[in-house]
Design a protein around this motif. Structure first.
Motif, PDB file in Angstrom:
ATOM      1  N   LYS A  46      17.639  60.620  55.904  1.00 35.86           N
ATOM      2  CA  LYS A  46      16.806  61.558  56.666  1.00 35.86           C
ATOM      3  C   LYS A  46      17.512  62.896  56.822  1.00 35.86           C
ATOM      4  O   LYS A  46      16.886  63.948  56.749  1.00 35.86           O
ATOM      5  CB  LYS A  46      16.464  60.988  58.048  1.00 35.86           C
ATOM      6  CG  LYS A  46      15.615  59.757  58.009  1.00 35.86           C
ATOM      7  CD  LYS A  46      14.241  60.051  57.479  1.00 35.86           C
ATOM      8  CE  LYS A  46      13.382  58.808  57.487  1.00 35.86           C
ATOM      9  NZ  LYS A  46      12.105  58.989  56.831  1.00 35.86           N
ATOM     10  N   GLY A  48      19.650  64.202  54.748  1.00 40.43           N
ATOM     11  CA  GLY A  48      19.556  64.874  53.447  1.00 40.43           C
ATOM     12  C   GLY A  48      18.185  65.491  53.231  1.00 40.43           C
ATOM     13  O   GLY A  48      18.079  66.624  52.738  1.00 40.43           O
ATOM     14  N   GLU A  49      17.129  64.767  53.624  1.00 45.16           N
ATOM     15  CA  GLU A  49      15.771  65.294  53.497  1.00 45.16           C
ATOM     16  C   GLU A  49      15.599  66.531  54.371  1.00 45.16           C
ATOM     17  O   GLU A  49      14.984  67.518  53.952  1.00 45.16           O
ATOM     18  CB  GLU A  49      14.748  64.228  53.909  1.00 45.16           C
ATOM     19  CG  GLU A  49      14.627  63.070  52.947  1.00 45.16           C
ATOM     20  CD  GLU A  49      13.716  61.972  53.472  1.00 45.16           C
ATOM     21  OE1 GLU A  49      12.940  62.230  54.419  1.00 45.16           O
ATOM     22  OE2 GLU A  49      13.778  60.869  52.938  1.00 45.16           O
ATOM     23  N   GLN A  51      17.955  68.581  55.427  1.00 41.66           N
ATOM     24  CA  GLN A  51      18.730  69.684  54.856  1.00 41.66           C
ATOM     25  C   GLN A  51      18.009  70.304  53.665  1.00 41.66           C
ATOM     26  O   GLN A  51      17.985  71.525  53.508  1.00 41.66           O
ATOM     27  CB  GLN A  51      20.123  69.190  54.448  1.00 41.66           C
ATOM     28  CG  GLN A  51      21.019  68.895  55.632  1.00 41.66           C
ATOM     29  CD  GLN A  51      22.309  68.209  55.237  1.00 41.66           C
ATOM     30  OE1 GLN A  51      22.378  67.467  54.255  1.00 41.66           O
ATOM     31  NE2 GLN A  51      23.353  68.426  56.027  1.00 41.66           N
ATOM     32  N   GLN A  52      17.393  69.463  52.848  1.00 41.34           N
ATOM     33  CA  GLN A  52      16.652  69.964  51.694  1.00 41.34           C
ATOM     34  C   GLN A  52      15.437  70.783  52.150  1.00 41.34           C
ATOM     35  O   GLN A  52      15.179  71.868  51.625  1.00 41.34           O
ATOM     36  CB  GLN A  52      16.205  68.811  50.805  1.00 41.34           C
ATOM     37  CG  GLN A  52      15.497  69.263  49.548  1.00 41.34           C
ATOM     38  CD  GLN A  52      15.084  68.083  48.674  1.00 41.34           C
ATOM     39  OE1 GLN A  52      15.112  66.939  49.087  1.00 41.34           O
ATOM     40  NE2 GLN A  52      14.691  68.379  47.446  1.00 41.34           N
ATOM     41  N   ALA A  53      14.714  70.268  53.151  1.00 45.38           N
ATOM     42  CA  ALA A  53      13.543  70.993  53.656  1.00 45.38           C
ATOM     43  C   ALA A  53      13.952  72.326  54.280  1.00 45.38           C
ATOM     44  O   ALA A  53      13.272  73.342  54.087  1.00 45.38           O
ATOM     45  CB  ALA A  53      12.805  70.135  54.688  1.00 45.38           C
ATOM     46  N   SER A  55      16.534  74.108  53.465  1.00 48.03           N
ATOM     47  CA  SER A  55      16.918  74.988  52.365  1.00 48.03           C
ATOM     48  C   SER A  55      15.684  75.578  51.684  1.00 48.03           C
ATOM     49  O   SER A  55      15.632  76.782  51.399  1.00 48.03           O
ATOM     50  CB  SER A  55      17.762  74.215  51.359  1.00 48.03           C
ATOM     51  OG  SER A  55      18.100  75.034  50.261  1.00 48.03           O
ATOM     52  N   ILE A  56      14.681  74.747  51.466  1.00 43.90           N
ATOM     53  CA  ILE A  56      13.438  75.215  50.849  1.00 43.90           C
ATOM     54  C   ILE A  56      12.774  76.260  51.753  1.00 43.90           C
ATOM     55  O   ILE A  56      12.313  77.302  51.291  1.00 43.90           O
ATOM     56  CB  ILE A  56      12.491  74.031  50.565  1.00 43.90           C
ATOM     57  CG1 ILE A  56      13.051  73.175  49.427  1.00 43.90           C
ATOM     58  CG2 ILE A  56      11.080  74.519  50.238  1.00 43.90           C
ATOM     59  CD1 ILE A  56      12.342  71.849  49.246  1.00 43.90           C
ATOM     60  N   TRP A  58      14.226  78.150  54.029  1.00 48.51           N
ATOM     61  CA  TRP A  58      15.043  79.372  54.042  1.00 48.51           C
ATOM     62  C   TRP A  58      14.769  80.221  52.804  1.00 48.51           C
ATOM     63  O   TRP A  58      14.577  81.437  52.896  1.00 48.51           O
ATOM     64  CB  TRP A  58      16.526  79.015  54.129  1.00 48.51           C
ATOM     65  CG  TRP A  58      17.410  80.222  54.035  1.00 48.51           C
ATOM     66  CD1 TRP A  58      18.153  80.606  52.967  1.00 48.51           C
ATOM     67  CD2 TRP A  58      17.612  81.224  55.026  1.00 48.51           C
ATOM     68  NE1 TRP A  58      18.810  81.769  53.226  1.00 48.51           N
ATOM     69  CE2 TRP A  58      18.496  82.178  54.495  1.00 48.51           C
ATOM     70  CE3 TRP A  58      17.132  81.411  56.308  1.00 48.51           C
ATOM     71  CZ2 TRP A  58      18.907  83.293  55.223  1.00 48.51           C
ATOM     72  CZ3 TRP A  58      17.551  82.524  57.025  1.00 48.51           C
ATOM     73  CH2 TRP A  58      18.428  83.444  56.475  1.00 48.51           C
ATOM     74  N   GLU A  59      14.737  79.571  51.653  1.00 47.35           N
ATOM     75  CA  GLU A  59      14.473  80.298  50.409  1.00 47.35           C
ATOM     76  C   GLU A  59      13.090  80.925  50.438  1.00 47.35           C
ATOM     77  O   GLU A  59      12.915  82.077  49.998  1.00 47.35           O
ATOM     78  CB  GLU A  59      14.625  79.357  49.210  1.00 47.35           C
ATOM     79  CG  GLU A  59      16.068  78.933  48.958  1.00 47.35           C
ATOM     80  CD  GLU A  59      16.198  77.794  47.959  1.00 47.35           C
ATOM     81  OE1 GLU A  59      15.179  77.356  47.388  1.00 47.35           O
ATOM     82  OE2 GLU A  59      17.330  77.325  47.771  1.00 47.35           O
TER      83      GLU A  59
END
Length: 86
Positions: A46, A48-49, A51-53, A55-56, A58-59
């Motif tokens: 969770k 990791g998910e 952190q990925q979300a 990051s998405i 933020w980008e």
């Protein structure tokens, strides 16, 4: 490895043994450690998910792809109402 349990944990182990689900203290402790390990795996997944979300998101914000906070909150409320009103 030898482990000494504090009285409050010994009480929990004793309760589990009394329930009849386990044959001995080792089974209780093994089950607890296995559950802890599974919980940690779930937590790490969770995290990791998330952190990925993040990051998405933020980008996307760096590209100017943003939504007004009030609109976003209204969409969330609407989704929750439809999900839990069934």
């Amino acid at each position: 490895m030898q482990v000494t349990l504090p009285p409050e944990l010994e009480l929990i182990v004793s309760r589990q043994l009394t329930s009849g689900k386990y044959q001995n203290a080792i089974e209780v402790i093994r089950t607890a450690i296995e559950l802890l390990d599974k919980q940690e795996d779930i937590y790490q997944g969770k995290l990791g998910e998330l952190q990925q979300a993040a990051s998405i998101g933020w980008e996307a914000s760096q590209r100017g792809e943003v939504v007004d906070g009030n609109i976003a909150m209204e969409q969330i409320r609407s989704n929750l109402k439809s999900r839990y009103s069934k």
